[in-house]
Enzyme design. Structure first.
Site, PDB file in Angstrom:
ATOM      1  N   ASN A 113      44.641  42.356  33.194  1.00  0.00           N
ATOM      2  CA  ASN A 113      45.378  43.225  34.111  1.00  0.00           C
ATOM      3  C   ASN A 113      45.838  44.494  33.405  1.00  0.00           C
ATOM      4  OD1 ASN A 113      44.978  41.233  35.989  1.00  0.00           O
ATOM      5  ND2 ASN A 113      46.997  40.293  35.677  1.00  0.00           N
ATOM      6  N   VAL A 114      45.918  45.552  34.170  1.00  0.00           N
ATOM      7  CA  VAL A 114      46.328  46.851  33.598  1.00  0.00           C
ATOM      8  C   VAL A 114      47.757  47.194  34.017  1.00  0.00           C
ATOM      9  CG1 VAL A 114      43.968  47.742  33.395  1.00  0.00           C
ATOM     10  CG2 VAL A 114      45.220  48.078  35.543  1.00  0.00           C
ATOM     11  N   HIS A 130      41.877  45.266  29.085  1.00  0.00           N
ATOM     12  CA  HIS A 130      41.309  46.344  29.916  1.00  0.00           C
ATOM     13  C   HIS A 130      42.201  47.578  29.969  1.00  0.00           C
ATOM     14  CE1 HIS A 130      38.698  43.170  32.203  1.00  0.00           C
ATOM     15  NE2 HIS A 130      38.287  43.406  30.984  1.00  0.00           N
ATOM     16  N   CYS A 166      44.907  69.803  28.942  1.00  0.00           N
ATOM     17  CA  CYS A 166      45.674  70.257  27.773  1.00  0.00           C
ATOM     18  C   CYS A 166      45.664  71.790  27.705  1.00  0.00           C
ATOM     19  CB  CYS A 166      45.044  69.696  26.497  1.00  0.00           C
ATOM     20  SG  CYS A 166      45.900  70.266  25.024  1.00  0.00           S
ATOM     21  N   PRO A 233      44.078  29.390  43.313  1.00  0.00           N
ATOM     22  CA  PRO A 233      43.993  28.755  44.649  1.00  0.00           C
ATOM     23  C   PRO A 233      42.556  28.577  45.122  1.00  0.00           C
ATOM     24  CG  PRO A 233      44.700  31.046  44.841  1.00  0.00           C
ATOM     25  CD  PRO A 233      44.675  30.718  43.391  1.00  0.00           C
TER      26      PRO A 233
HETATM   27  N1  APR Z   1      47.607  33.105  42.022  1.00  0.00           N
HETATM   28  C1  APR Z   1      46.554  32.810  41.211  1.00  0.00           C
HETATM   29  N2  APR Z   1      45.286  33.251  41.429  1.00  0.00           N
HETATM   30  C2  APR Z   1      45.089  34.014  42.516  1.00  0.00           C
HETATM   31  C3  APR Z   1      46.135  34.361  43.421  1.00  0.00           C
HETATM   32  C4  APR Z   1      47.428  33.877  43.127  1.00  0.00           C
HETATM   33  N3  APR Z   1      48.472  34.157  43.928  1.00  0.00           N
HETATM   34  N4  APR Z   1      45.590  35.140  44.412  1.00  0.00           N
HETATM   35  C5  APR Z   1      44.274  35.280  44.126  1.00  0.00           C
HETATM   36  N5  APR Z   1      43.965  34.592  43.000  1.00  0.00           N
HETATM   37  C6  APR Z   1      42.670  34.489  42.317  1.00  0.00           C
HETATM   38  C7  APR Z   1      41.473  34.707  43.208  1.00  0.00           C
HETATM   39  O1  APR Z   1      41.077  33.463  43.780  1.00  0.00           O
HETATM   40  C8  APR Z   1      40.425  35.196  42.187  1.00  0.00           C
HETATM   41  O2  APR Z   1      39.755  34.083  41.610  1.00  0.00           O
HETATM   42  O3  APR Z   1      42.624  35.533  41.369  1.00  0.00           O
HETATM   43  C9  APR Z   1      41.254  35.891  41.116  1.00  0.00           C
HETATM   44  C10 APR Z   1      41.138  37.399  41.136  1.00  0.00           C
HETATM   45  O4  APR Z   1      39.802  37.720  40.831  1.00  0.00           O
HETATM   46  P1  APR Z   1      39.373  39.267  40.667  1.00  0.00           P
HETATM   47  O5  APR Z   1      39.897  40.064  41.819  1.00  0.00           O
HETATM   48  O6  APR Z   1      37.903  39.244  40.395  1.00  0.00           O
HETATM   49  O7  APR Z   1      40.181  39.747  39.398  1.00  0.00           O
HETATM   50  P2  APR Z   1      39.842  39.479  37.876  1.00  0.00           P
HETATM   51  O8  APR Z   1      39.239  38.146  37.676  1.00  0.00           O
HETATM   52  O9  APR Z   1      41.078  39.790  37.112  1.00  0.00           O
HETATM   53  O10 APR Z   1      38.756  40.635  37.592  1.00  0.00           O
HETATM   54  C11 APR Z   1      38.448  40.886  36.234  1.00  0.00           C
HETATM   55  O11 APR Z   1      37.271  42.884  36.903  1.00  0.00           O
HETATM   56  O12 APR Z   1      37.925  44.029  38.683  1.00  0.00           O
HETATM   57  C12 APR Z   1      37.654  44.191  37.339  1.00  0.00           C
HETATM   58  O13 APR Z   1      38.659  45.272  35.483  1.00  0.00           O
HETATM   59  C13 APR Z   1      38.927  44.557  36.660  1.00  0.00           C
HETATM   60  O14 APR Z   1      40.338  43.268  35.172  1.00  0.00           O
HETATM   61  C14 APR Z   1      39.514  43.189  36.324  1.00  0.00           C
HETATM   62  C15 APR Z   1      38.275  42.364  36.031  1.00  0.00           C
END
Ligand code: APR
Length: 264
Positions: A113-114, A130, A166, A233
């Site tokens: 996460n950013v 990231h 800049c 979930p």
């Molecule tokens: N609690 C836990 N998990 C959750 C919740 C919650 N409340 N809500 C959603 N999720 C889960 C979803 O089911 C999914 O599996 O979080 C995950 C989010 O997945 P992505 O949107 O793909 O995010 P992420 O896995 O962090 O993506 C990785 O890809 O989008 C680029 O650079 C960006 O850092 C990001 C990377």
């Protein structure tokens, strides 16, 4: 099934995961966008909705996209930055930080996460894979001839253009995040891989496991002998790497998982 209507995770699996964490001296927590979902921060893909739905990710999160339309990319990140500033850490962030404070030196969070919610919750040790959406950096790191080099954050303050430029070397400021096609920060990735090799438990929270090399850390931890526990979930692409999957959300599962471990 809507995410927040989920029943509490299976008590037996929760107890087994709690035991593994209680016995561990080195816990690594890999977090993704789902960790911040209950704080109201859209996942990357959800942030591509509304006005931004007509663009594909590469047009908004790549050097090529930024150079083609600097104002558009700058404005998309400015909108997401405002969302991060309005958000608050949720009960999941708080539970992780409380456990880490109660067990000094035993937990590291490796986040995709950013946002800055782990840090604002007081998490002592966070590895950012990231980057940081609240930071800025130069588009061309080699362009500045001044010594000491101009500070992009000061440029962003001094000349709040869209994007800031800049006044000395004409360099453009860009968001301090990793874009498509860019390598992850070497020191962050090296440390994350070392931590995965050496931990006894890897807790994977809120990631689809779709983006490498972060997605490879769970399998790396398992090969290193760690117990891998997933909190999500929904099904993820790395569920197969887990010994235990706790179906639930970060804000509801983590306090149950870690609260007992801190003896509260
Ligand atoms: N609690 C836990 N998990 C959750 C919740 C919650 N409340 N809500 C959603 N999720 C889960 C979803 O089911 C999914 O599996 O979080 C995950 C989010 O997945 P992505 O949107 O793909 O995010 P992420 O896995 O962090 O993506 C990785 O890809 O989008 C680029 O650079 C960006 O850092 C990001 C990377």
């Amino acid at each position: 099934m809507p995410t927040l209507d989920l029943p509490a995770p299976d008590p037996a699996r929760l107890a087994e995961a709690r035991e593994a964490i209680a016995a561990a001296r080195r816990v690594v927590v890999l977090t993704g966008a789902g960790m911040s979902a209950e704080s109201g921060i859209a996942t990357f893909r959800d942030a591509l909705t509304g006005l931004w739905s007509r663009f594909n990710p590469e047009e908004l999160a790549s050097v090529e996209g930024f150079c083609a339309a600097p104002e558009r990319v700058w404005d998309w990140y400015a909108e997401r930055r405002e969302g991060v500033r309005r958000a608050q850490p949720n009960a999941g962030h708080e539970a992780l930080a409380a456990w880490a404070r109660a067990h000094p030196g035993c937990m590291c969070v490796v986040t995709q996460n950013v946002d800055d919610l782990h840090q604002r919750a007081g998490q002592p040790d966070v590895v950012r894979l990231h980057g940081d959406i609240l930071a800025v950096q130069w588009l061309d790191e080699s362009a500045c001839r001044k010594r000491p080099r101009c500070d992009p954050a000061q440029a962003a303050e001094a000349s709040p253009g869209r994007p800031p430029r800049c006044a000395h070397c004409g360099n453009l400021a860009r968001p301090g995040v990793v874009w498509f096609g860019e390598a992850l920060p070497t020191d962050a990735l090296d440390r994350a891989q070392r931590l995965a090799d050496e931990c006894e438990v890897m807790l994977v929270v809120g990631t689809s496991g779709a983006v490498w090399p972060a997605a490879g850390l769970a399998g790396r931890a398992r090969r290193g002998g760690a117990r891998v526990v997933i909190v999500n979930p929904d099904e993820s692409e790395i569920d197969g790497q887990a010994h235990l999957v706790l179906r639930g959300t970060a804000a509801r599962v983590l306090p149950r998982l870690l609260g007992a471990a801190v003896g509260v």
